[in-house]
Design an enzyme around this catalytic site. Structure first.
Site, PDB file in Angstrom:
ATOM      1  CG  ASN A   9      -1.720   1.257   1.386  1.00  9.68           C
ATOM      2  OD1 ASN A   9      -1.814   2.053   0.449  1.00  9.68           O
ATOM      3  ND2 ASN A   9      -2.298   1.467   2.563  1.00  9.68           N
ATOM      4  CD1 TRP A  10       3.871   1.048  -2.621  1.00  6.10           C
ATOM      5  CD2 TRP A  10       3.931   2.119  -4.591  1.00  6.10           C
ATOM      6  NE1 TRP A  10       4.738   0.369  -3.428  1.00  6.10           N
ATOM      7  CE2 TRP A  10       4.795   1.004  -4.645  1.00  6.10           C
ATOM      8  CE3 TRP A  10       3.807   2.933  -5.718  1.00  6.10           C
ATOM      9  CZ2 TRP A  10       5.539   0.698  -5.788  1.00  6.10           C
ATOM     10  CZ3 TRP A  10       4.545   2.622  -6.854  1.00  6.10           C
ATOM     11  CH2 TRP A  10       5.405   1.515  -6.881  1.00  6.10           C
ATOM     12  CG  HIS A  98      -5.934   2.317   4.872  1.00  3.07           C
ATOM     13  ND1 HIS A  98      -5.521   3.276   5.773  1.00  3.07           N
ATOM     14  CD2 HIS A  98      -4.936   1.406   4.802  1.00  3.07           C
ATOM     15  CE1 HIS A  98      -4.308   2.948   6.218  1.00  3.07           C
ATOM     16  NE2 HIS A  98      -3.937   1.817   5.644  1.00  3.07           N
ATOM     17  N   GLY A 176       2.397   2.416  10.634  1.00  4.65           N
ATOM     18  CA  GLY A 176       3.431   3.433  10.470  1.00  4.65           C
ATOM     19  C   GLY A 176       4.145   3.819  11.753  1.00  4.65           C
ATOM     20  N   GLY A 236       2.722  -1.107   4.200  1.00  7.15           N
ATOM     21  CA  GLY A 236       2.856   0.297   3.842  1.00  7.15           C
ATOM     22  C   GLY A 236       4.312   0.665   3.602  1.00  7.15           C
ATOM     23  N   GLY A 237       4.934   1.248   4.626  1.00  4.67           N
ATOM     24  CA  GLY A 237       6.299   1.764   4.522  1.00  4.67           C
ATOM     25  C   GLY A 237       7.289   0.798   3.877  1.00  4.67           C
TER      26      GLY A 237
END
Ligand code: PGA
Length: 251
Positions: A9-10, A98, A176, A236-237
């Site tokens: 998930n950018w 999300h 995150g 994500g990251g």
């Protein structure tokens, strides 16, 4: 047997040209990967991503994902993206609900349900996000929260539609932050989600892929993936760098 999914998930990161470079760099690492790889890029980068993936070819099995869509076919919804446009751009998966969209863009259980229905009607696979915040975790109501979100998201769906959905359990406090749920807590909560799906649709629950998300990284992916019920990750990251994401695809 449920095929694992490793989904990146950018969020709002990378430009179209950076997206193209990433796709060509990841290609050699993606060959022969057993898991289904999905890259959910910003809407502005979908066309560039598709172009790059077409050059790479089908054998790498990287599927294209979007991060949001609207629940109506078209109309006066400034700034929104329709399911038909996503399909035309070659998108197969779409993240729905999300926690960042629920928090900053007024996404509710009701809009999530409408989006899930529209995605399935159009042939997109929704990746439905559920998860508790820190306060709910401390109150001990994680299971109640995520099971209620799951029920609301799947409300009114046929059993064979539920089979096409993917759920991502993402504790909000872990997103995150570098904090991850313990392997056991993550697996237990995912078992609760699967129990909820079983209540709604019986044995279809055994086919639904349920992912973990929240500071998943190359160090913790192995332990999380070794559990009974975690079927992959929404990352994500750690999905923004070829090096870390390719390690995770090849967990
Ligand atoms: P993170 O994000 O891996 O950076 O914690 C996960 C997500 O929000 O999907």
């Amino acid at each position: 047997m449920r095929q694992a999914i490793m989904a990146g998930n950018w969020k709002m990161n990378k430009t179209p040209s950076e997206t193209k470079s990433f796709m060509s760099e990841i290609q050699p690492h993606a060959e022969g990967v057993v898991a289904q790889i999905v890259l959910c890029v910003p809407a502005s980068n979908l066309a560039a991503a598709k172009e790059a993936l077409d050059v790479i070819g089908k054998k790498t099995k990287i599927a294209l994902g979007a991060q949001n869509m609207h629940f109506e076919d078209n109309g006066a919804f400034t700034g929104e993206v329709s399911a038909d446009s996503l399909i035309e751009l070659g998108v197969e998966y779409v993240i729905v609900g999300h926690s960042e969209r629920r928090e900053y863009f007024a996404e509710t259980d009701e809009t999530v349900n409408r989006k899930v229905k529209k995605a399935l009607e159009k042939g997109l696979k929704p990746i439905i996000c559920v998860g508790e915040n820190l306060h709910e975790k401390e109150l001990g109501v994680t299971s109640e929260k995520v099971c209620a979100q799951t029920k609301a998201a799947l409300y009114g769906l046929l059993h064979q539609e539920i089979k096409e959905t993917v759920i991502a359990y993402e504790p909000i406090w872990a997103i995150g932050t570098g904090k991850t749920a313990t392997t056991q807590d993550a697996n237990n909560t995912i078992k609760e989600i699967r129990r909820t799906i079983r209540e709604i649709s019986g044995n279809v629950a055994d086919d639904v892929r349920i992912l973990y998300g929240g500071s998943m990284n190359p160090e913790n992916v192995g332990a999380l993936m070794a559990t009974s019920d975690i079927d992959g990750g929404l990352i994500g990251g750690a999905s923004l760098k070829v090096d870390s994401f390719s390690k995770m695809m090849n967990y």
